[in-house]
Design an enzyme around this catalytic site. Sequence first.
Site, mmCIF file in Angstrom:
data_model
loop_
_atom_site.group_PDB
_atom_site.id
_atom_site.type_symbol
_atom_site.label_atom_id
_atom_site.label_comp_id
_atom_site.label_asym_id
_atom_site.label_seq_id
_atom_site.Cartn_x
_atom_site.Cartn_y
_atom_site.Cartn_z
ATOM 1 N N ASN A 271 0.809 -1.232 0.000
ATOM 2 C CA ASN A 271 0.000 0.000 0.000
ATOM 3 C C ASN A 271 0.839 1.278 0.000
ATOM 4 O O ASN A 271 0.465 2.264 -0.629
ATOM 5 C CB ASN A 271 -1.014 -0.019 1.139
ATOM 6 C CG ASN A 271 -0.382 -0.068 2.500
ATOM 7 O OD1 ASN A 271 0.676 -0.657 2.679
ATOM 8 N ND2 ASN A 271 -1.001 0.560 3.469
ATOM 9 N N GLU B 190 3.961 -4.564 12.335
ATOM 10 C CA GLU B 190 2.988 -3.501 12.123
ATOM 11 C C GLU B 190 1.876 -4.118 11.282
ATOM 12 O O GLU B 190 2.069 -4.396 10.091
ATOM 13 C CB GLU B 190 3.650 -2.310 11.425
ATOM 14 C CG GLU B 190 4.777 -1.739 12.284
ATOM 15 C CD GLU B 190 5.432 -0.483 11.715
ATOM 16 O OE1 GLU B 190 5.452 -0.313 10.498
ATOM 17 O OE2 GLU B 190 5.924 0.329 12.524
ATOM 18 N N CYS C 7 -3.190 1.589 6.400
ATOM 19 C CA CYS C 7 -3.544 0.848 7.615
ATOM 20 C C CYS C 7 -4.238 1.740 8.638
ATOM 21 O O CYS C 7 -4.977 1.269 9.485
ATOM 22 C CB CYS C 7 -2.286 0.246 8.219
ATOM 23 S SG CYS C 7 -1.017 1.494 8.516
ATOM 24 N N GLU D 175 7.883 1.205 16.423
ATOM 25 C CA GLU D 175 8.980 1.751 15.634
ATOM 26 C C GLU D 175 8.832 3.271 15.639
ATOM 27 O O GLU D 175 7.816 3.812 16.052
ATOM 28 C CB GLU D 175 8.981 1.149 14.225
ATOM 29 C CG GLU D 175 9.246 -0.368 14.263
ATOM 30 C CD GLU D 175 9.575 -1.005 12.934
ATOM 31 O OE1 GLU D 175 10.039 -0.310 12.016
ATOM 32 O OE2 GLU D 175 9.369 -2.228 12.796
HETATM 33 P P1 NAD Z 1 0.179 -9.259 3.385
HETATM 34 O O1 NAD Z 1 0.302 -9.677 4.799
HETATM 35 O O2 NAD Z 1 -0.677 -10.070 2.487
HETATM 36 O O3 NAD Z 1 1.621 -9.206 2.686
HETATM 37 C C1 NAD Z 1 2.667 -8.426 3.212
HETATM 38 C C2 NAD Z 1 3.998 -9.048 2.847
HETATM 39 O O4 NAD Z 1 4.129 -10.305 3.519
HETATM 40 C C3 NAD Z 1 4.165 -9.334 1.368
HETATM 41 O O5 NAD Z 1 5.487 -9.001 1.006
HETATM 42 C C4 NAD Z 1 3.939 -10.830 1.278
HETATM 43 O O6 NAD Z 1 4.574 -11.459 0.184
HETATM 44 C C5 NAD Z 1 4.536 -11.297 2.590
HETATM 45 N N1 NAD Z 1 4.049 -12.591 3.095
HETATM 46 C C6 NAD Z 1 2.803 -13.105 2.971
HETATM 47 N N2 NAD Z 1 2.744 -14.310 3.599
HETATM 48 C C7 NAD Z 1 3.967 -14.534 4.140
HETATM 49 C C8 NAD Z 1 4.533 -15.603 4.899
HETATM 50 N N3 NAD Z 1 3.816 -16.667 5.255
HETATM 51 N N4 NAD Z 1 5.827 -15.504 5.277
HETATM 52 C C9 NAD Z 1 6.561 -14.418 4.936
HETATM 53 N N5 NAD Z 1 6.087 -13.394 4.211
HETATM 54 C C10 NAD Z 1 4.803 -13.439 3.816
HETATM 55 O O7 NAD Z 1 -0.295 -7.737 3.426
HETATM 56 P P2 NAD Z 1 -0.663 -6.817 2.197
HETATM 57 O O8 NAD Z 1 -1.955 -7.313 1.624
HETATM 58 O O9 NAD Z 1 0.513 -6.668 1.338
HETATM 59 O O10 NAD Z 1 -0.891 -5.394 2.931
HETATM 60 C C11 NAD Z 1 -2.105 -4.981 3.479
HETATM 61 C C12 NAD Z 1 -2.121 -5.210 4.977
HETATM 62 O O11 NAD Z 1 -1.029 -4.524 5.581
HETATM 63 C C13 NAD Z 1 -3.355 -4.633 5.641
HETATM 64 O O12 NAD Z 1 -3.804 -5.541 6.617
HETATM 65 C C14 NAD Z 1 -2.854 -3.367 6.310
HETATM 66 O O13 NAD Z 1 -3.614 -2.925 7.420
HETATM 67 C C15 NAD Z 1 -1.475 -3.783 6.708
HETATM 68 N N6 NAD Z 1 -0.614 -2.623 6.929
HETATM 69 C C16 NAD Z 1 -0.261 -2.295 8.196
HETATM 70 C C17 NAD Z 1 0.524 -1.162 8.435
HETATM 71 C C18 NAD Z 1 0.928 -0.755 9.830
HETATM 72 O O14 NAD Z 1 1.797 0.100 9.953
HETATM 73 N N7 NAD Z 1 0.347 -1.316 10.876
HETATM 74 C C19 NAD Z 1 0.955 -0.384 7.360
HETATM 75 C C20 NAD Z 1 0.569 -0.758 6.072
HETATM 76 C C21 NAD Z 1 -0.208 -1.886 5.862
#
Ligand code: NAD
Length: 530
Positions: free
Chosen positions: A160, A259, A293, A472
Amino acid sequence: MRQGSRRVKSILNYINGQFVRGKREFADVNPADGSVIAQVSEADESLVDQAVQAARKALRDEWSRLGVRDRAARLHKLADAIETRFDDFVQAEVADTGKPVALASRLDVPRAAANFRAFADLIKTVGLECFSTETPDGKNALNYAVRKPLGVIGIITPWNLPLLLLTWKVAPALACGNAVVVKPSEETPATATLLAEVMTEAGIPNGVYNVVHGFGPESAGEFLTRHPDVNAVTFTGESQTGVAIMKTVAATVKPVSFELGGKNAAIVFADCDFEDTVNGASEAVFLNTGQVCLCAERVYVERAIFSRFVEALKHKAESLTIGSPLDRATELGPLISAAHREKMLSYYRLAREEGATVVTGGGVPEFGNALDKGFYVQPTIYTGLAESARCVKEEIFGPVCHIVPFDAEEEAIAMANGTRYGLAASIWTTNLKRGHRVAQEMNVGITWVNCWFLRDLRTPFGGMGLSGIGREGGMHSLNFYSDATTDRQLFHQSDRSHGHGQVLAMACGGEGASAGRCCTCDRAVLWARH
Ligand code: NAD
């Protein structure tokens, strides 16, 4: 490679200062029109291992041994280099994410440069604890902490805010003297790779920054998190992915910083500055097509202004300019992928089944041009759902909110806190006493009063409950990306007259220290390294 008449570029892994091709490729798709913009080279387990070993070597050879000032200067150069190639970063981010060019130019790319500057400046000025204690036999012992890098950091990021969130982790990790292997989202591989191009220009040694591309489970993400030579994992993404990573890292007891997702609330009191609040709430719900997020998906409005507020937010939603991300006037771009749009539309259907009143939206916009192949949805507002409805409980992650009236402050607080997530909240009122009081009651990591998404990079950032582990930002990042160890040195009272106390205190400044002999009395003392 050519697709039709268009050139499709290759995005490669980056290991030990070299761009490296993997055995397989996957497509990088432009969400605005569904076209393939690049073929991405996927890292298998052996390439991930090569990246980790390159990072280990860089750490041993050079990076962690550089003085703090030298590291900080190179991070400043990195920030300058990002600004020199500002347009390249903006274009790559816009093509990968579909976010409006105006937003990427105002938020994502400037914040990437700011992240490096903030942590470069911070690492030069921080100290650590130093206590003098007396032993029973009249000696003094100086107990002081030293900051040491953790080693190789595995960094896994979402789609995102790809560059912003990646540099939010890379900057403090490098400032602390670590080497990193990053695994950007498979949806948005471009800017992490572009960042590799500017690393050498900034004088970052080969192997300090490595990029591996791929997916999560049984792919580059998991290979990285389960690698025994990765010393810590920092992850931003969905809460359920956090659960999976936590299980994987348990086997090798790595520290994690998570996060994760959110289901954030905004509370609007009748005494708010109405116009500012509608503008602020509109940003909080719709910015980046709701894919932040911190976005508010639940809005609680004091009953006296409920109808007026719903009408005003509806008007804002309907007047947002939806269109091509490349158009400077565009305020709302597409969602990230066809799959994410399908998820969004399934929630739009579910909201109706759960009894929602559709105030506006709930469907797909039509353009009559190539954008119809993009992954757009209408900005959407609901009312009338029960607080127990799935659409009110689950993170949707799109341009959507549910608005609910309330009568009493306590009722609004209880509803806002009625979630297992705990990332962010915003309070809108001109009664500052109430603003602070309600902010204190929010079970979240960050609460804004009369604003949203305003950040000072020195303050703690992170979530409670399903929204994450750890903090962080500023010192909190430095504390995660380094190990503070305690050393102890015995000395006699008379040593003070030779200025040893001062020498020892210098050693606490993070430069490391070693034993030597005092030039005046020949007693063993500890020296600052330079
Ligand atoms: P996601 O969890 O699907 O993927 C994030 C990353 O994790 C990707 O690079 C993906 O390839 C990797 N990944 C997925 N499964 C994995 C595994 N089993 N082992 C290791 N790596 C793995 O998230 P997304 O769809 O890319 O992003 C959206 C989500 O991120 C939303 O839930 C949003 O709220 C959250 N988000 C949180 C913050 C925060 O600061 N709290 C900031 C931005 C986004």
